[in-house]
Design a protein around this motif. Structure first.
Motif, PDB file in Angstrom:
ATOM      1  N   ALA A 111     -29.315  47.727  52.977  1.00  0.00           N
ATOM      2  CA  ALA A 111     -29.028  47.664  54.138  1.00  0.00           C
ATOM      3  C   ALA A 111     -28.346  49.394  54.122  1.00  0.00           C
ATOM      4  N   GLN A 115     -29.930  52.631  56.764  1.00  0.00           N
ATOM      5  CA  GLN A 115     -29.217  52.389  57.878  1.00  0.00           C
ATOM      6  C   GLN A 115     -29.205  54.197  58.591  1.00  0.00           C
ATOM      7  N   GLU A 150     -34.253  40.030  52.912  1.00  0.00           N
ATOM      8  CA  GLU A 150     -33.766  39.992  53.900  1.00  0.00           C
ATOM      9  C   GLU A 150     -34.082  40.266  55.316  1.00  0.00           C
ATOM     10  N   ARG A 152     -32.497  41.843  57.634  1.00  0.00           N
ATOM     11  CA  ARG A 152     -31.415  42.981  57.964  1.00  0.00           C
ATOM     12  C   ARG A 152     -32.279  44.164  57.326  1.00  0.00           C
ATOM     13  N   GLU A 155     -35.051  44.856  59.390  1.00  0.00           N
ATOM     14  CA  GLU A 155     -35.654  45.449  60.718  1.00  0.00           C
ATOM     15  C   GLU A 155     -35.344  47.185  60.047  1.00  0.00           C
ATOM     16  N   ASN A 196     -33.488  40.510  65.556  1.00  0.00           N
ATOM     17  CA  ASN A 196     -33.079  41.027  66.992  1.00  0.00           C
ATOM     18  C   ASN A 196     -33.787  41.807  67.761  1.00  0.00           C
TER      19      ASN A 196
END
Length: 401
Positions: A111, A115, A150, A152, A155, A196
Protein backbone atom coordinates in the motif's frame (compact mmCIF):
# COMPACT_ATOMS: atom_id res chain seq x y z
CA UNK A 1 13.04 44.25 26.50
CA UNK A 2 15.50 42.08 24.60
CA UNK A 3 13.86 38.94 26.01
CA UNK A 4 10.36 40.16 25.01
CA UNK A 5 11.60 40.96 21.51
CA UNK A 6 13.16 37.50 21.21
CA UNK A 7 9.86 35.90 22.35
CA UNK A 8 7.95 37.79 19.64
CA UNK A 9 10.43 36.58 17.02
CA UNK A 10 9.89 32.98 18.15
CA UNK A 11 6.11 33.31 18.02
CA UNK A 12 4.75 32.18 14.62
CA UNK A 13 1.23 33.01 13.52
CA UNK A 14 -0.28 30.15 11.50
CA UNK A 15 -2.38 31.43 8.57
CA UNK A 16 -6.02 30.43 9.12
CA UNK A 17 -6.08 29.01 5.59
CA UNK A 18 -3.50 26.40 6.64
CA UNK A 19 -5.51 25.16 9.65
CA UNK A 20 -7.97 22.27 9.43
CA UNK A 21 -11.45 23.56 10.42
CA UNK A 22 -11.95 20.37 12.47
CA UNK A 23 -8.65 19.85 14.34
CA UNK A 24 -7.41 23.46 14.03
CA UNK A 25 -3.94 22.01 13.38
CA UNK A 26 -1.80 22.72 10.33
CA UNK A 27 -3.01 20.43 7.57
CA UNK A 28 -0.60 17.78 6.36
CA UNK A 29 -2.77 16.31 3.60
CA UNK A 30 -5.41 18.90 2.63
CA UNK A 31 -8.43 17.62 0.69
CA UNK A 32 -11.54 19.50 -0.46
CA UNK A 33 -15.19 18.49 -0.27
CA UNK A 34 -17.72 19.34 -2.98
CA UNK A 35 -18.71 22.39 -0.87
CA UNK A 36 -15.27 23.88 -1.57
CA UNK A 37 -14.11 23.68 2.06
CA UNK A 38 -10.71 22.07 2.66
CA UNK A 39 -9.87 19.79 5.60
CA UNK A 40 -6.97 17.61 6.67
CA UNK A 41 -7.58 14.16 5.18
CA UNK A 42 -7.39 12.27 8.50
CA UNK A 43 -9.88 14.63 10.18
CA UNK A 44 -12.54 14.62 7.46
CA UNK A 45 -12.26 10.85 6.98
CA UNK A 46 -12.97 10.36 10.70
CA UNK A 47 -15.96 12.72 10.42
CA UNK A 48 -17.41 10.84 7.43
CA UNK A 49 -16.67 7.45 9.02
CA UNK A 50 -18.97 8.42 11.91
CA UNK A 51 -21.85 8.56 9.43
CA UNK A 52 -22.09 12.32 9.03
CA UNK A 53 -23.51 13.47 5.68
CA UNK A 54 -22.81 17.19 6.12
CA UNK A 55 -19.89 19.57 5.64
CA UNK A 56 -18.58 20.31 9.17
CA UNK A 57 -17.86 23.97 8.43
CA UNK A 58 -21.05 24.92 6.57
CA UNK A 59 -23.39 22.10 7.75
CA UNK A 60 -24.60 21.75 4.15
CA UNK A 61 -25.86 18.30 3.18
CA UNK A 62 -23.21 16.65 0.99
CA UNK A 63 -24.46 15.43 -2.42
CA UNK A 64 -21.12 13.57 -2.59
CA UNK A 65 -18.59 12.44 0.02
CA UNK A 66 -15.74 12.28 -2.48
CA UNK A 67 -12.66 14.32 -1.58
CA UNK A 68 -10.18 15.98 -3.93
CA UNK A 69 -6.53 16.52 -2.95
CA UNK A 70 -5.77 20.25 -2.71
CA UNK A 71 -2.24 20.08 -4.10
CA UNK A 72 -1.87 23.84 -4.44
CA UNK A 73 -2.61 24.39 -0.76
CA UNK A 74 -0.37 21.48 0.15
CA UNK A 75 2.56 23.06 -1.68
CA UNK A 76 1.89 26.42 0.01
CA UNK A 77 1.84 24.78 3.45
CA UNK A 78 5.03 22.89 2.63
CA UNK A 79 6.73 26.10 1.51
CA UNK A 80 5.56 27.97 4.62
CA UNK A 81 6.69 25.19 6.99
CA UNK A 82 10.07 24.90 5.29
CA UNK A 83 10.68 28.57 6.15
CA UNK A 84 9.26 28.50 9.68
CA UNK A 85 10.15 25.01 10.93
CA UNK A 86 11.91 22.72 8.44
CA UNK A 87 11.52 19.72 10.74
CA UNK A 88 7.73 19.96 10.52
CA UNK A 89 7.55 20.27 6.74
CA UNK A 90 5.69 17.34 5.13
CA UNK A 91 7.25 15.65 2.12
CA UNK A 92 6.51 17.33 -1.20
CA UNK A 93 3.54 15.95 -3.19
CA UNK A 94 5.81 13.87 -5.43
CA UNK A 95 8.37 12.13 -3.22
CA UNK A 96 9.76 9.58 -5.69
CA UNK A 97 11.93 9.87 -8.78
CA UNK A 98 11.31 8.11 -12.08
CA UNK A 99 13.92 5.54 -11.15
CA UNK A 100 12.13 4.83 -7.87
CA UNK A 101 8.79 4.65 -9.71
CA UNK A 102 10.26 2.04 -12.05
CA UNK A 103 11.45 0.04 -9.03
CA UNK A 104 7.95 0.11 -7.52
CA UNK A 105 6.44 -1.10 -10.81
CA UNK A 106 8.81 -4.06 -10.96
CA UNK A 107 8.73 -4.90 -7.25
CA UNK A 108 6.12 -6.39 -4.94
CA UNK A 109 3.03 -4.25 -4.41
CA UNK A 110 2.33 -2.83 -0.98
CA UNK A 111 0.00 0.00 0.00
CA UNK A 112 2.76 2.49 0.90
CA UNK A 113 4.62 1.99 -2.40
CA UNK A 114 1.44 2.15 -4.47
CA UNK A 115 0.39 5.39 -2.76
CA UNK A 116 3.78 6.90 -3.66
CA UNK A 117 3.31 5.77 -7.25
CA UNK A 118 -0.19 7.28 -7.43
CA UNK A 119 1.17 10.59 -6.09
CA UNK A 120 3.98 10.39 -8.65
CA UNK A 121 1.49 9.87 -11.51
CA UNK A 122 -0.70 12.77 -10.34
CA UNK A 123 2.24 15.16 -10.04
CA UNK A 124 2.60 15.76 -13.80
CA UNK A 125 1.38 14.53 -17.21
CA UNK A 126 4.95 13.43 -17.95
CA UNK A 127 4.99 11.16 -14.92
CA UNK A 128 1.65 9.66 -15.91
CA UNK A 129 2.91 8.90 -19.41
CA UNK A 130 6.10 7.40 -17.95
CA UNK A 131 4.11 4.82 -15.96
CA UNK A 132 1.41 4.21 -18.59
CA UNK A 133 3.97 3.49 -21.31
CA UNK A 134 6.25 1.35 -19.14
CA UNK A 135 6.28 -2.08 -20.80
CA UNK A 136 5.71 -4.00 -17.57
CA UNK A 137 3.37 -1.62 -15.74
CA UNK A 138 -0.06 -2.65 -17.02
CA UNK A 139 0.53 -6.46 -16.87
CA UNK A 140 1.99 -6.13 -13.36
CA UNK A 141 -0.88 -4.04 -12.04
CA UNK A 142 -3.50 -6.37 -13.53
CA UNK A 143 -1.66 -9.30 -11.91
CA UNK A 144 -1.47 -7.53 -8.54
CA UNK A 145 -5.15 -6.60 -8.75
CA UNK A 146 -6.23 -10.17 -9.51
CA UNK A 147 -4.10 -11.76 -6.80
CA UNK A 148 -4.33 -9.33 -3.88
CA UNK A 149 -6.82 -9.89 -1.07
CA UNK A 150 -6.15 -6.51 0.61
CA UNK A 151 -8.89 -4.01 -0.13
CA UNK A 152 -6.57 -1.00 0.25
CA UNK A 153 -4.19 -2.37 -2.38
CA UNK A 154 -7.13 -3.02 -4.69
CA UNK A 155 -8.37 0.55 -4.17
CA UNK A 156 -4.96 2.00 -5.04
CA UNK A 157 -4.64 -0.16 -8.16
CA UNK A 158 -8.12 0.99 -9.26
CA UNK A 159 -6.77 4.54 -8.97
CA UNK A 160 -3.76 3.54 -11.09
CA UNK A 161 -6.10 2.01 -13.70
CA UNK A 162 -8.21 5.17 -13.68
CA UNK A 163 -5.16 7.34 -14.31
CA UNK A 164 -3.74 5.04 -17.00
CA UNK A 165 -7.08 4.82 -18.83
CA UNK A 166 -6.81 8.53 -19.66
CA UNK A 167 -3.96 7.60 -22.04
CA UNK A 168 -5.79 6.48 -25.20
CA UNK A 169 -2.70 4.86 -26.66
CA UNK A 170 -2.56 2.22 -23.89
CA UNK A 171 -6.28 1.94 -23.10
CA UNK A 172 -6.82 -0.97 -25.49
CA UNK A 173 -4.01 -2.96 -23.85
CA UNK A 174 -5.45 -2.27 -20.40
CA UNK A 175 -8.95 -3.34 -21.50
CA UNK A 176 -7.63 -6.53 -23.09
CA UNK A 177 -5.70 -7.62 -19.98
CA UNK A 178 -8.54 -6.86 -17.57
CA UNK A 179 -11.09 -8.78 -19.65
CA UNK A 180 -8.77 -11.78 -20.02
CA UNK A 181 -8.69 -12.31 -16.25
CA UNK A 182 -11.79 -13.56 -14.43
CA UNK A 183 -9.99 -12.93 -11.14
CA UNK A 184 -9.49 -9.30 -12.16
CA UNK A 185 -13.21 -8.83 -12.75
CA UNK A 186 -13.84 -10.54 -9.42
CA UNK A 187 -11.57 -7.97 -7.76
CA UNK A 188 -13.67 -5.16 -9.25
CA UNK A 189 -16.75 -6.78 -7.67
CA UNK A 190 -14.91 -6.83 -4.33
CA UNK A 191 -14.03 -3.12 -4.57
CA UNK A 192 -17.64 -2.27 -5.49
CA UNK A 193 -18.73 -4.22 -2.42
CA UNK A 194 -16.13 -3.22 0.20
CA UNK A 195 -14.17 -0.24 -1.14
CA UNK A 196 -14.54 3.44 -0.35
CA UNK A 197 -16.96 5.53 -2.42
CA UNK A 198 -14.24 7.06 -4.59
CA UNK A 199 -12.90 3.61 -5.54
CA UNK A 200 -16.41 2.35 -6.28
CA UNK A 201 -17.04 5.27 -8.64
CA UNK A 202 -13.74 4.72 -10.44
CA UNK A 203 -14.37 0.97 -10.70
CA UNK A 204 -17.76 1.63 -12.32
CA UNK A 205 -16.17 4.03 -14.81
CA UNK A 206 -13.45 1.53 -15.73
CA UNK A 207 -15.97 -1.27 -16.23
CA UNK A 208 -18.02 1.02 -18.48
CA UNK A 209 -14.87 1.89 -20.42
CA UNK A 210 -13.94 -1.74 -21.15
CA UNK A 211 -17.49 -2.73 -22.21
CA UNK A 212 -16.65 -2.17 -25.86
CA UNK A 213 -18.73 -4.86 -27.61
CA UNK A 214 -21.36 -7.55 -26.89
CA UNK A 215 -18.66 -10.08 -25.98
CA UNK A 216 -17.02 -7.84 -23.37
CA UNK A 217 -20.41 -6.71 -22.05
CA UNK A 218 -21.47 -10.33 -21.52
CA UNK A 219 -18.18 -11.24 -19.86
CA UNK A 220 -18.55 -8.41 -17.36
CA UNK A 221 -22.28 -8.97 -16.77
CA UNK A 222 -21.74 -12.70 -16.15
CA UNK A 223 -19.33 -11.99 -13.28
CA UNK A 224 -21.15 -13.00 -10.05
CA UNK A 225 -22.46 -10.07 -7.99
CA UNK A 226 -21.06 -7.42 -10.34
CA UNK A 227 -24.43 -6.23 -11.65
CA UNK A 228 -25.83 -6.34 -8.11
CA UNK A 229 -22.97 -4.19 -6.77
CA UNK A 230 -23.32 -1.67 -9.59
CA UNK A 231 -27.05 -1.50 -8.88
CA UNK A 232 -26.29 -0.82 -5.20
CA UNK A 233 -24.38 2.31 -6.28
CA UNK A 234 -27.59 3.71 -7.79
CA UNK A 235 -29.49 3.40 -4.51
CA UNK A 236 -27.48 6.09 -2.70
CA UNK A 237 -29.72 8.99 -1.72
CA UNK A 238 -26.93 11.50 -1.06
CA UNK A 239 -24.04 10.72 -3.40
CA UNK A 240 -24.91 11.88 -6.93
CA UNK A 241 -21.52 10.97 -8.52
CA UNK A 242 -21.90 7.40 -7.23
CA UNK A 243 -25.46 7.14 -8.58
CA UNK A 244 -24.41 8.58 -11.94
CA UNK A 245 -21.43 6.22 -12.24
CA UNK A 246 -23.64 3.23 -11.38
CA UNK A 247 -26.34 4.18 -13.89
CA UNK A 248 -23.83 4.88 -16.65
CA UNK A 249 -22.07 1.54 -16.12
CA UNK A 250 -25.36 -0.39 -16.03
CA UNK A 251 -26.54 1.24 -19.26
CA UNK A 252 -23.33 0.07 -20.95
CA UNK A 253 -23.03 -3.39 -19.36
CA UNK A 254 -26.53 -4.72 -18.63
CA UNK A 255 -27.30 -5.53 -22.26
CA UNK A 256 -28.07 -9.25 -21.91
CA UNK A 257 -31.54 -10.55 -21.10
CA UNK A 258 -30.23 -12.19 -17.92
CA UNK A 259 -28.66 -8.93 -16.69
CA UNK A 260 -31.86 -7.00 -17.39
CA UNK A 261 -33.98 -9.55 -15.56
CA UNK A 262 -31.59 -9.35 -12.61
CA UNK A 263 -31.94 -5.56 -12.53
CA UNK A 264 -35.74 -5.86 -12.54
CA UNK A 265 -35.52 -8.33 -9.65
CA UNK A 266 -33.25 -5.97 -7.68
CA UNK A 267 -35.81 -3.16 -8.06
CA UNK A 268 -34.31 -0.93 -10.78
CA UNK A 269 -37.73 0.39 -11.90
CA UNK A 270 -38.60 1.75 -8.46
CA UNK A 271 -35.07 3.13 -8.01
CA UNK A 272 -35.07 4.92 -11.37
CA UNK A 273 -38.54 6.33 -10.68
CA UNK A 274 -37.07 8.03 -7.60
CA UNK A 275 -33.94 9.19 -9.45
CA UNK A 276 -36.03 10.89 -12.19
CA UNK A 277 -36.77 13.70 -9.76
CA UNK A 278 -33.09 14.72 -9.92
CA UNK A 279 -32.48 16.76 -13.12
CA UNK A 280 -28.75 16.01 -13.35
CA UNK A 281 -29.36 12.23 -13.38
CA UNK A 282 -32.38 12.00 -15.69
CA UNK A 283 -30.46 11.17 -18.87
CA UNK A 284 -28.52 8.25 -17.33
CA UNK A 285 -31.63 6.96 -15.56
CA UNK A 286 -33.72 6.94 -18.75
CA UNK A 287 -30.88 5.24 -20.66
CA UNK A 288 -31.05 2.36 -18.17
CA UNK A 289 -34.84 2.19 -18.48
CA UNK A 290 -34.60 2.12 -22.28
CA UNK A 291 -32.25 -0.87 -22.01
CA UNK A 292 -34.55 -2.66 -19.56
CA UNK A 293 -37.57 -1.94 -21.78
CA UNK A 294 -36.10 -4.02 -24.61
CA UNK A 295 -37.19 -7.25 -22.89
CA UNK A 296 -40.76 -8.40 -22.20
CA UNK A 297 -40.21 -8.57 -18.44
CA UNK A 298 -38.87 -5.02 -18.45
CA UNK A 299 -41.85 -3.61 -20.35
CA UNK A 300 -44.25 -5.33 -17.98
CA UNK A 301 -42.43 -4.06 -14.88
CA UNK A 302 -42.36 -0.47 -16.19
CA UNK A 303 -46.03 -0.55 -17.21
CA UNK A 304 -47.03 -1.82 -13.76
CA UNK A 305 -45.32 1.15 -12.10
CA UNK A 306 -47.73 3.94 -13.00
CA UNK A 307 -45.74 6.60 -11.15
CA UNK A 308 -42.61 5.70 -13.15
CA UNK A 309 -44.48 6.03 -16.46
CA UNK A 310 -46.02 9.32 -15.35
CA UNK A 311 -42.64 10.73 -14.27
CA UNK A 312 -41.12 9.82 -17.65
CA UNK A 313 -43.87 11.74 -19.46
CA UNK A 314 -43.42 14.74 -17.16
CA UNK A 315 -39.72 14.84 -18.01
CA UNK A 316 -40.19 14.90 -21.79
CA UNK A 317 -38.91 18.17 -23.29
CA UNK A 318 -37.80 19.29 -19.82
CA UNK A 319 -34.42 17.58 -20.01
CA UNK A 320 -31.66 17.09 -22.57
CA UNK A 321 -32.43 15.97 -26.11
CA UNK A 322 -30.80 12.59 -25.47
CA UNK A 323 -32.83 12.09 -22.29
CA UNK A 324 -36.06 12.96 -24.12
CA UNK A 325 -35.25 10.41 -26.84
CA UNK A 326 -34.59 7.74 -24.19
CA UNK A 327 -37.93 8.66 -22.59
CA UNK A 328 -39.82 8.39 -25.88
CA UNK A 329 -38.28 4.95 -26.48
CA UNK A 330 -39.50 3.74 -23.07
CA UNK A 331 -43.01 5.17 -23.54
CA UNK A 332 -43.22 3.68 -27.04
CA UNK A 333 -42.11 0.29 -25.69
CA UNK A 334 -44.90 0.07 -23.12
CA UNK A 335 -47.65 1.80 -25.14
CA UNK A 336 -47.02 0.53 -28.69
CA UNK A 337 -44.86 -2.57 -28.39
CA UNK A 338 -46.46 -4.02 -25.24
CA UNK A 339 -49.87 -2.38 -25.95
CA UNK A 340 -50.38 -2.00 -22.21
CA UNK A 341 -53.71 -0.19 -21.71
CA UNK A 342 -52.91 0.98 -18.19
CA UNK A 343 -49.67 2.59 -19.41
CA UNK A 344 -51.57 4.19 -22.31
CA UNK A 345 -54.10 5.69 -19.89
CA UNK A 346 -51.30 7.00 -17.65
CA UNK A 347 -49.52 8.65 -20.57
CA UNK A 348 -52.76 10.17 -21.84
CA UNK A 349 -53.59 11.43 -18.35
CA UNK A 350 -50.25 13.27 -18.17
CA UNK A 351 -51.01 15.17 -21.40
CA UNK A 352 -48.72 12.76 -23.19
CA UNK A 353 -50.19 13.39 -26.64
CA UNK A 354 -49.19 17.06 -26.53
CA UNK A 355 -45.72 16.17 -25.24
CA UNK A 356 -45.18 13.62 -28.00
CA UNK A 357 -46.30 16.12 -30.66
CA UNK A 358 -43.80 18.65 -29.28
CA UNK A 359 -41.01 16.07 -29.49
CA UNK A 360 -41.98 15.36 -33.11
CA UNK A 361 -41.50 19.05 -33.92
CA UNK A 362 -38.10 19.17 -32.21
CA UNK A 363 -34.72 18.28 -33.70
CA UNK A 364 -35.00 14.60 -32.77
CA UNK A 365 -33.63 11.60 -34.64
CA UNK A 366 -35.55 9.82 -37.40
CA UNK A 367 -36.16 6.72 -35.28
CA UNK A 368 -37.53 8.84 -32.41
CA UNK A 369 -39.83 10.72 -34.81
CA UNK A 370 -41.18 7.40 -36.12
CA UNK A 371 -41.88 6.23 -32.56
CA UNK A 372 -43.68 9.52 -31.94
CA UNK A 373 -45.91 8.95 -34.97
CA UNK A 374 -46.93 5.54 -33.66
CA UNK A 375 -47.51 6.95 -30.20
CA UNK A 376 -49.74 9.71 -31.61
CA UNK A 377 -51.96 7.09 -33.30
CA UNK A 378 -52.26 5.04 -30.11
CA UNK A 379 -52.90 8.04 -27.85
CA UNK A 380 -55.44 9.60 -30.24
CA UNK A 381 -57.29 6.31 -30.40
CA UNK A 382 -57.25 6.12 -26.60
CA UNK A 383 -58.53 9.70 -26.39
CA UNK A 384 -61.34 9.01 -28.91
CA UNK A 385 -62.52 5.98 -26.95
CA UNK A 386 -62.56 8.00 -23.73
CA UNK A 387 -64.62 10.78 -25.36
CA UNK A 388 -67.11 8.36 -26.93
CA UNK A 389 -67.62 6.30 -23.80
CA UNK A 390 -70.46 8.47 -22.34
CA UNK A 391 -72.38 8.47 -25.63
CA UNK A 392 -72.04 4.72 -25.99
CA UNK A 393 -73.50 4.31 -22.52
CA UNK A 394 -76.49 6.52 -23.30
CA UNK A 395 -77.43 4.71 -26.53
CA UNK A 396 -76.99 1.20 -25.23
CA UNK A 397 -80.69 0.74 -24.29
CA UNK A 398 -82.28 2.48 -27.28
CA UNK A 399 -84.31 -0.14 -29.14
CA UNK A 400 -83.91 -0.26 -32.93
CA UNK A 401 -86.94 0.48 -35.17
Amino acid sequence: MAREKRREELHVTVPNLFRCPISMDVMRSPVSLCTGVTYDRSSIEKWLALGHKTCPATMQTLPSTLTTPNLTLRRLIHLWLSHTDPAQAPPPPCAVSRHEAAVIIKGDADAASLQKLVDFMKASPGNLKFVAHSSSAIPRFVEFFAESDEIRIRELIVEVFDLISSEKSVRERLNELILSSADCLSSFAAVLRKGNTESKVKSAKILELIALNPESEKKIADQPDLIKNLYNLTTSESDSPAVEAGLSALAAIATTRTARKDLIRFGIIRTVSRILSKPDLVEKALAVLESVATCTEGRSAIAEDGECVAEIVRRLMKCSGAATEHGIAVVWSVCCLARDELAQETVAGENGLTKVLLVMQSDCSGSTRQMCRELVKVLRAKSSKSNLAPYETRTTHIAPY
